[in-house]
Design a protein around this motif. Structure first.
Motif, mmCIF file in Angstrom:
data_model
loop_
_atom_site.group_PDB
_atom_site.id
_atom_site.type_symbol
_atom_site.label_atom_id
_atom_site.label_comp_id
_atom_site.label_asym_id
_atom_site.label_seq_id
_atom_site.Cartn_x
_atom_site.Cartn_y
_atom_site.Cartn_z
ATOM 1 N N ALA A 56 2.031 -8.551 -11.669
ATOM 2 C CA ALA A 56 1.413 -7.711 -12.695
ATOM 3 C C ALA A 56 0.754 -6.485 -12.072
ATOM 4 C CB ALA A 56 0.384 -8.519 -13.490
ATOM 5 N N ASP A 57 0.123 -6.684 -10.925
ATOM 6 C CA ASP A 57 -0.537 -5.562 -10.256
ATOM 7 C C ASP A 57 -0.637 -5.877 -8.757
ATOM 8 O OD1 ASP A 57 -2.667 -7.357 -10.013
ATOM 9 O OD2 ASP A 57 -3.684 -6.546 -11.782
ATOM 10 N N LEU A 58 -1.294 -4.982 -8.013
ATOM 11 C CA LEU A 58 -1.373 -5.153 -6.556
ATOM 12 C C LEU A 58 -2.106 -6.425 -6.171
ATOM 13 C CD1 LEU A 58 -2.151 -1.499 -5.396
ATOM 14 C CD2 LEU A 58 -0.073 -2.809 -4.923
ATOM 15 N N GLN A 79 -9.221 -5.048 -1.343
ATOM 16 C CA GLN A 79 -8.310 -4.072 -0.770
ATOM 17 C C GLN A 79 -8.994 -3.354 0.379
ATOM 18 O OE1 GLN A 79 -6.495 -0.049 -2.287
ATOM 19 N NE2 GLN A 79 -5.807 -1.645 -3.670
ATOM 20 N N THR A 82 -4.520 1.618 2.605
ATOM 21 C CA THR A 82 -3.069 1.683 2.554
ATOM 22 C C THR A 82 -2.570 2.545 3.699
ATOM 23 O OG1 THR A 82 -3.071 1.396 0.165
ATOM 24 C CG2 THR A 82 -1.070 2.318 1.151
ATOM 25 N N GLY A 84 0.930 4.220 5.404
ATOM 26 C CA GLY A 84 2.307 4.522 5.033
ATOM 27 C C GLY A 84 2.825 5.662 5.868
ATOM 28 N N ASN A 85 3.998 5.478 6.450
ATOM 29 C CA ASN A 85 4.610 6.557 7.217
ATOM 30 C C ASN A 85 6.091 6.269 7.460
ATOM 31 O OD1 ASN A 85 4.904 4.973 9.706
ATOM 32 N ND2 ASN A 85 2.660 5.093 9.797
ATOM 33 N N ALA A 86 6.737 7.221 8.108
ATOM 34 C CA ALA A 86 8.190 7.148 8.282
ATOM 35 C C ALA A 86 8.605 6.233 9.429
ATOM 36 C CB ALA A 86 8.747 8.557 8.521
ATOM 37 N N TRP A 93 10.989 4.562 5.315
ATOM 38 C CA TRP A 93 9.610 4.977 4.992
ATOM 39 C C TRP A 93 8.922 3.823 4.280
ATOM 40 C CZ3 TRP A 93 5.121 6.277 2.844
ATOM 41 C CH2 TRP A 93 4.472 7.458 3.242
ATOM 42 N N ALA B 13 6.205 5.177 -5.945
ATOM 43 C CA ALA B 13 5.099 5.370 -4.991
ATOM 44 C C ALA B 13 4.615 6.811 -5.058
ATOM 45 C CB ALA B 13 5.549 5.013 -3.583
ATOM 46 N N ILE B 50 5.754 10.351 -3.316
ATOM 47 C CA ILE B 50 5.951 10.472 -1.875
ATOM 48 C C ILE B 50 7.383 10.924 -1.638
ATOM 49 C CG2 ILE B 50 6.137 9.157 0.280
ATOM 50 C CD1 ILE B 50 3.919 7.300 -0.908
ATOM 51 N N ASP B 57 3.582 10.974 6.761
ATOM 52 C CA ASP B 57 2.767 9.819 6.416
ATOM 53 C C ASP B 57 2.020 10.101 5.107
ATOM 54 O OD1 ASP B 57 0.644 11.502 7.126
ATOM 55 O OD2 ASP B 57 0.502 10.666 9.134
ATOM 56 N N LEU B 58 1.165 9.165 4.713
ATOM 57 C CA LEU B 58 0.468 9.321 3.427
ATOM 58 C C LEU B 58 -0.432 10.551 3.397
ATOM 59 C CD1 LEU B 58 -0.557 5.615 2.688
ATOM 60 C CD2 LEU B 58 1.049 7.021 1.361
ATOM 61 N N GLN B 79 -8.844 8.756 2.027
ATOM 62 C CA GLN B 79 -8.216 7.819 1.101
ATOM 63 C C GLN B 79 -9.293 7.050 0.340
ATOM 64 O OE1 GLN B 79 -5.718 3.915 1.648
ATOM 65 N NE2 GLN B 79 -4.596 5.577 2.616
ATOM 66 N N GLN B 81 -8.528 4.596 -2.713
ATOM 67 C CA GLN B 81 -8.086 3.257 -3.113
ATOM 68 C C GLN B 81 -6.652 3.393 -3.613
ATOM 69 O OE1 GLN B 81 -10.969 1.084 -5.480
ATOM 70 N NE2 GLN B 81 -9.361 -0.045 -6.552
ATOM 71 N N THR B 82 -5.919 2.292 -3.618
ATOM 72 C CA THR B 82 -4.574 2.302 -4.192
ATOM 73 C C THR B 82 -4.567 1.454 -5.446
ATOM 74 O OG1 THR B 82 -3.571 2.616 -2.025
ATOM 75 C CG2 THR B 82 -2.147 1.773 -3.773
ATOM 76 N N VAL B 83 -4.082 2.032 -6.528
ATOM 77 C CA VAL B 83 -3.906 1.269 -7.761
ATOM 78 C C VAL B 83 -2.411 1.095 -7.981
ATOM 79 C CG1 VAL B 83 -6.052 2.061 -8.817
ATOM 80 C CG2 VAL B 83 -3.956 3.351 -9.196
ATOM 81 N N GLY B 84 -2.030 -0.060 -8.500
ATOM 82 C CA GLY B 84 -0.616 -0.289 -8.744
ATOM 83 C C GLY B 84 -0.437 -1.413 -9.733
ATOM 84 N N ASN B 85 0.367 -1.169 -10.753
ATOM 85 C CA ASN B 85 0.647 -2.228 -11.721
ATOM 86 C C ASN B 85 1.873 -1.864 -12.555
ATOM 87 O OD1 ASN B 85 -0.216 -0.640 -14.075
ATOM 88 N ND2 ASN B 85 -2.275 -0.871 -13.224
ATOM 89 N N LEU B 95 2.693 2.608 -8.165
ATOM 90 C CA LEU B 95 1.433 2.591 -7.430
ATOM 91 C C LEU B 95 1.057 4.003 -7.049
ATOM 92 C CD1 LEU B 95 1.717 2.994 -4.089
ATOM 93 C CD2 LEU B 95 2.608 0.683 -4.237
ATOM 94 N N VAL B 97 -1.570 5.988 -4.398
ATOM 95 C CA VAL B 97 -2.567 6.029 -3.338
ATOM 96 C C VAL B 97 -3.482 7.210 -3.663
ATOM 97 C CG1 VAL B 97 -2.977 6.136 -0.859
ATOM 98 C CG2 VAL B 97 -0.834 5.167 -1.723
ATOM 99 N N ARG B 151 -21.953 7.466 -3.523
ATOM 100 C CA ARG B 151 -22.450 6.497 -2.556
ATOM 101 C C ARG B 151 -22.464 7.107 -1.160
ATOM 102 N NH1 ARG B 151 -20.996 2.295 0.615
ATOM 103 N NH2 ARG B 151 -18.763 2.434 0.285
#
Lengths: 232, 232
Positions: A56-58, A79, A82, A84-86, A93, B13, B50, B57-58, B79, B81-85, B95, B97, B151
């Motif tokens: 459903a989600d991460l 969490q 994240t 991410g790279n090539a 990727w 992504a 992406i 990279d990200l 960065q 947070q990453t959300v994904g659903n 998702l 990032v 914060r």
């Protein structure tokens, strides 16, 4: 300027988990020996692809992967970051949403599942000393996770998740000490715990042993993931 | 048990950026009016897929997307947070990032690019009051970003990135006050800045105005992303 965002190959989207527990010597991390390419036979963090047809989600993906690869059902997860790279995955990727997970004693699983051929709890310091031997960039992820946990130990209720639900103040202090790798003054620790006020005594529950009976405590409900001013 | 991890459709992504600057009324956020489906004509955070054939990279993806969509070259990014659903994007499991970006005054871009039809700086509080009108879950991402910045204002050098490279202590205090939305005591603020020791005077540089000359300061090099015990 691209006209079609989907023209290039899609990124590989995975979730990896850094699962910590407290062992005799301090923090331990769960590693899996890879049973498939790439990095066949190398030790790795438990991880896997996001299954877009069932997750459903991460967070759900993280729980599923941990369950399938290690047998652990519902530990504390948060969490981390994240990456991410090539270059991190020879297949293309790739991005990994990394999670920190914590479990209390007695939940350490006997594991075998998915494409994991083997699994083992290893002392964090030992693994970090040979971090380059881990698959992918998992040594880097472990380093990030350890830094997060050590920082949050000083500012949050996080260490409580390494304990059973009920614990004495001596056990709580021991968790802080083992994660931080240094001793804490007992009276200063107890004064600070009273100030930040995130644990409460369980009425009438005492632990009796060789010393005088010790009050049993639990985490206050509303404070389960709170961040404080410096705790220690 | 799946035998092929790649059997399901891959996740979409993307990278989204919450770009803050200080305006007259406080923090402002850069929004883009979408020029393509889904959410055609809705306001959104600058974001995009992406590009696995060009983003190293990200972070590189974040910089590219910000540059293409807003014309901003190299602000401070971190960065978030990453959300994904399965539900946030009608096109499929997606998702994002999410990155927080900060820029100083005078860098606010006049923007037009990519599939963005329009762009505007909007006060954060105004946007949050109508967060449900933003495309995707971008209202939620904005809320997360604002919480992070507020914060970190109390614990890090982050507010400095909302100023020009050189600034007076009065200007620095004003940034803290506008991000936090409350006034700070001048002598307590200066005492605390001396204690945490992350800015330094630029030798011989003073600002002359209607008041007596004010010393010009800059961020100490080694402290550019440092985290402290509570600053304020």
């Amino acid at each position: 300027m691209k006209t079609l965002d989907t023209a290039a190959a899609p990124a590989i989207a995975t979730v990896d988990l850094i699962l910590f527990a407290l062992g005799e010597a301090g923090l331990e991390v769960l590693l899996i020996r890879r049973g498939a390419a790439p990095f066949l036979d190398a030790w790795a963090l438990p991880g896997g692809w996001i299954h877009t047809d069932e997750d459903a989600d991460l967070d759900a993906a993280a729980h599923r992967i941990l369950r399938e690869k290690t047998g652990v059902a519902t530990p504390y997860i948060e969490q981390l970051q994240t990456v991410g790279n090539a270059t991190r995955d020879p297949r293309g990727w790739s991005l990994s949403v990394a999670y920190v997970a914590l479990i209390g004693p007695g939940q350490a699983p006997a594991v075998r599942g998915g494409n994991a051929a083997d699994a083992a709890w290893r002392p964090v310091e030992t693994v970090l000393a040979e971090a380059g031997d881990l698959a992918f960039d998992h040594g880097d992820l472990l380093g990030l996770a350890l830094a997060r946990v050590r920082r949050k130990v000083e500012y949050s209720t996080l260490p409580v998740h390494l304990l059973p639900e009920r614990f004495t103040l001596s056990e709580l202090q021991s968790v802080y000490e083992r994660v931080l790798g240094r001793r804490l003054d007992k009276s200063a620790f107890r004064k600070r715990m009273a100030e930040v006020d995130f644990v409460e005594p369980v009425p009438g529950e005492m632990r009796r042993g060789s010393n005088r009976p010790a009050q049993i405590y639990r985490l206050k409900e509303a404070r389960s993931t709170a961040f404080f001013d410096r705790v220690l």
